[in-house]
Design an enzyme around this catalytic site. Sequence first.
Site, short mmCIF file in Angstrom:
data_model
loop_
_atom_site.label_atom_id
_atom_site.label_comp_id
_atom_site.label_asym_id
_atom_site.label_seq_id
_atom_site.Cartn_x
_atom_site.Cartn_y
_atom_site.Cartn_z
N ASN A 8 -9.69 1.75 1.82
CA ASN A 8 -9.68 2.25 3.06
C ASN A 8 -10.38 3.68 2.95
O ASN A 8 -9.19 4.62 2.09
CB ASN A 8 -8.61 2.03 3.92
CG ASN A 8 -9.27 2.73 5.37
OD1 ASN A 8 -9.75 2.95 5.36
ND2 ASN A 8 -7.73 2.65 6.53
N LYS A 10 -11.77 5.76 5.44
CA LYS A 10 -10.74 6.10 6.36
C LYS A 10 -12.00 7.68 6.70
O LYS A 10 -13.57 7.18 7.25
CB LYS A 10 -9.68 6.95 6.00
CG LYS A 10 -8.53 5.43 5.78
CD LYS A 10 -6.90 6.52 6.50
CE LYS A 10 -5.86 5.35 5.16
NZ LYS A 10 -5.06 5.89 5.67
N HIS A 97 -5.19 -1.65 12.06
CA HIS A 97 -4.91 -0.63 11.19
C HIS A 97 -3.95 0.37 11.87
O HIS A 97 -3.83 0.85 12.56
CB HIS A 97 -6.59 0.40 10.35
CG HIS A 97 -5.44 0.70 9.36
ND1 HIS A 97 -4.71 2.24 9.87
CD2 HIS A 97 -5.47 0.82 7.89
CE1 HIS A 97 -4.46 2.71 8.68
NE2 HIS A 97 -4.50 1.67 7.82
N GLU A 99 -3.66 3.28 11.46
CA GLU A 99 -3.82 4.77 12.07
C GLU A 99 -4.71 4.06 13.70
O GLU A 99 -4.80 4.90 14.77
CB GLU A 99 -4.75 5.13 11.32
CG GLU A 99 -3.65 6.23 10.68
CD GLU A 99 -4.97 5.74 9.39
OE1 GLU A 99 -5.57 5.37 9.12
OE2 GLU A 99 -4.10 6.15 8.15
N GLU A 170 1.25 -3.17 5.58
CA GLU A 170 1.04 -1.82 5.57
C GLU A 170 2.75 -1.42 6.39
O GLU A 170 2.16 -0.65 7.23
CB GLU A 170 -0.52 -1.89 5.80
CG GLU A 170 -1.20 -1.73 5.21
CD GLU A 170 -2.12 -0.79 5.00
OE1 GLU A 170 -2.73 -0.52 3.39
OE2 GLU A 170 -2.94 -0.51 6.23
N GLY A 176 -0.14 6.89 3.66
CA GLY A 176 -0.46 8.61 2.95
C GLY A 176 0.63 9.18 2.92
O GLY A 176 0.87 10.56 3.33
N SER A 215 0.54 3.57 0.15
CA SER A 215 0.33 4.36 -1.46
C SER A 215 0.36 3.88 -2.76
O SER A 215 0.88 4.00 -4.18
CB SER A 215 1.94 5.24 -0.89
OG SER A 215 2.15 5.95 -0.04
P1 PGA Z 1 -2.56 4.96 1.60
O1 PGA Z 1 -3.51 4.13 2.65
O2 PGA Z 1 -3.07 4.71 0.80
O3 PGA Z 1 -2.99 6.06 1.65
O4 PGA Z 1 -1.37 5.19 1.29
C1 PGA Z 1 -3.38 2.96 3.27
C2 PGA Z 1 -4.00 2.63 4.19
O5 PGA Z 1 -3.95 3.06 5.45
O6 PGA Z 1 -5.06 1.25 4.03
#
Ligand code: PGA
Length: 251
Positions: A8, A10, A97, A99, A170, A176, A215
């Site tokens: 992803n 983003k 997602h 976010e 997730e 993140g 992560s």
């Molecule tokens: P990350 O993000 O690997 O940076 O933790 C995962 C995601 O948001 O799909």
Amino acid sequence: MKKLMAANWKMYKTAAEARETAAALAVALDGKLSADREVLVFPPFTAIHAAAEAFAGKNGLSLGGQDVYPEDEGAFTGEISAPMLKDASCEFILTGHSERRHVMGEDNEFVGRKTAYAIASGMKVVLCIGEKIEEREAGSLEAVLEEQLVAGLAGVSRDVDPERVAVAYEPVWAIGTGKVAGPEDIVEAHAFTRAKLVEMFGEKGKEIRILYGGSVKPANASEIITLDNVDGVLVGGASLQADSFSSIVLA
Ligand code: PGA
């Protein structure tokens, strides 16, 4: 069932950057991708074409849109539809997602409409679910996952080809942040998700892939990918560089 190794990106990468990373990824995986792994990249909308050019003619590499609006066209400024994503070479759509849910304020019902629309449009979907830290601490992990699964998949036909549906677990607190959920936490949440999917889709629920995200890095990918009911990963930060994402894919 092939493991789905998803990136992803983003809101990162111009078209030129996406082309370069996608091309480097294709080179790094050339001849090495085993038949039981599938690679999927979600670039930002403006970089999908460039990534598609870099992936052209390569087996096992596909693209997806990070979001969708549940109408084919219309007066929906700033939004994008399934036929537009398909036209841009996407096979997949990411819905729900964290976010989108927690920064953009999308609720379960809207995520469910998007997911049902994406499936009805002939696309494959990765529906994201996951609890916030305060929900986990309050003991509502299962209630949150159940609510997100039930609402998220409410409009998806029970006859759907299970290969077209994936769920990404997730935990919001692991996205993140560098904090990875421990193996027991992942196994527990994935087992609960699997049981719910079987309740909802019967035997087909066993073939719906459940991805872990939060992560994931080259250093922890090989442990995570072998856990029970982990059928792939969804990677943010560590997917932005071709060398790091390719080592996750090959973990
Ligand atoms: P990350 O993000 O690997 O940076 O933790 C995962 C995601 O948001 O799909």
